[in-house]
Design an enzyme around this catalytic site. Sequence first.
Site, mmCIF file in Angstrom:
data_model
loop_
_atom_site.group_PDB
_atom_site.id
_atom_site.type_symbol
_atom_site.label_atom_id
_atom_site.label_comp_id
_atom_site.label_asym_id
_atom_site.label_seq_id
_atom_site.Cartn_x
_atom_site.Cartn_y
_atom_site.Cartn_z
ATOM 1 C CG HIS A 1 157.960 38.982 145.783
ATOM 2 N ND1 HIS A 1 156.744 39.023 145.147
ATOM 3 C CD2 HIS A 1 158.699 39.990 145.234
ATOM 4 C CE1 HIS A 1 156.737 40.004 144.265
ATOM 5 N NE2 HIS A 1 157.907 40.605 144.303
ATOM 6 C CG ASP B 1 151.239 39.090 143.380
ATOM 7 O OD1 ASP B 1 152.205 38.301 143.444
ATOM 8 O OD2 ASP B 1 150.125 38.782 142.909
#
Length: 424
Positions: free
Chosen positions: A396, A400
């Site tokens: 992450h 995204d």
Amino acid sequence: MATYKFKLPDIGEGIAEAEIVEWHVKVGDVIEEDAHLADMMTDKATVEMESPVAGKVVKLAGEVGDQIAIGSVLVEIETDGESPVEEPAPESDEEMPIADGAEEPTEAQEEELPVMDKAEAPAPAPAPSPEPEPEPQAKGAHVLASPTVRQRARDLGIDLAQVKTTSDRVRHADLDAYLLYNGGSVSHGGSATRADETIKVVGMRRKIAENMQAAKRKIPHFTLVEEFDVTALEDTRAMMNKDRGDNPKLTVLPFLITAMAKALPAWPMLNATYDDEANVITRHGAMHLGMAAQTDSGLMVPVIKDAHGKSVWQLARDINRLAGEARTGKIARDDLQGATISLSSLGPMGGITSTPVIAPPQVAIIAVNKMQELPVIEDGELVAKKKMNLSLSCDHRVVDGWDAASFLQEMKSFIENPIRLLSA
């Protein structure tokens, strides 16, 4: 008497040390020439060390899990010579035998070996006298056996020295006979209680543990799961396999890899590596696919180089070759390096969904879950469809959620339309 000093040879370019994975001898053992001394591992490649001389083992360099420097003495052997001898460290390991039974025929091959007996003689011969029944060796004696046979014997609590064999080494068939004639059997009503066992984490298992711990500690994972209709793809695969000629049989994996390769250019952040110390992300133009493969020693990840430029037939060949070399321990170091994204599959054992762990410095990995035939309402009709879930784990810090979801949808559009998938 003389002492022969066997030095750890150079078992890979740029390798400074190797780990002792397993000793096959102990101090005091009397060994023959070419006896299996130890298994050494580096960069997930395991190499068997064999003795160039016969004699008595008088000293071992360390314990399982210890790191031994290249060129240092691994084993000292007392021989019948008149002066001390040292073994020069070879410059290359190209001819070094590989662990996990690289030169031992499989059970299927053993069954195909011709049996040489008196049937080939030009005239009838007298009946041979009965051969003496093979005797087990003394307890604790060194026994030749493949790593898989040794592991099975350990699991069953069998001392290999007590197993009778008519060949030069103990095989699975010998273990079966031992169980049969010594009251052992497979219970279908429950399993026997086993004693607690303490296992030192060494070799590949230690490397796997370290890598997974580092990945989960440093990478903030998130996982998306998407359902794919693979009915048309399976029909296409069956048709191609029917007319494959000399090509290898296609599994679903080459098609999934092709879909990944076609979808990644629009979402390059997934085909990337992240140097978190330098804060640098490298988006790779080529897709070098890490393909998780289960071996007797643990999980290995061979790499299909330039997977984006290969046909499904070429990918199938690479998958078969790399998986086979990984399982036999013959895989080259270069084939374990350079992945930009990974794929993991347990085939029919894959479960409904999974949460694969990313292999740093990569930022994404896809897990293939099992295929199921499920009832689906289509145009008001109840029909059977073949469905399969793909699980995508991403870093992450780099990827995204929108990009990950969009990438899966792009893959879905290719997988559910085989004509589009296989077009140039």
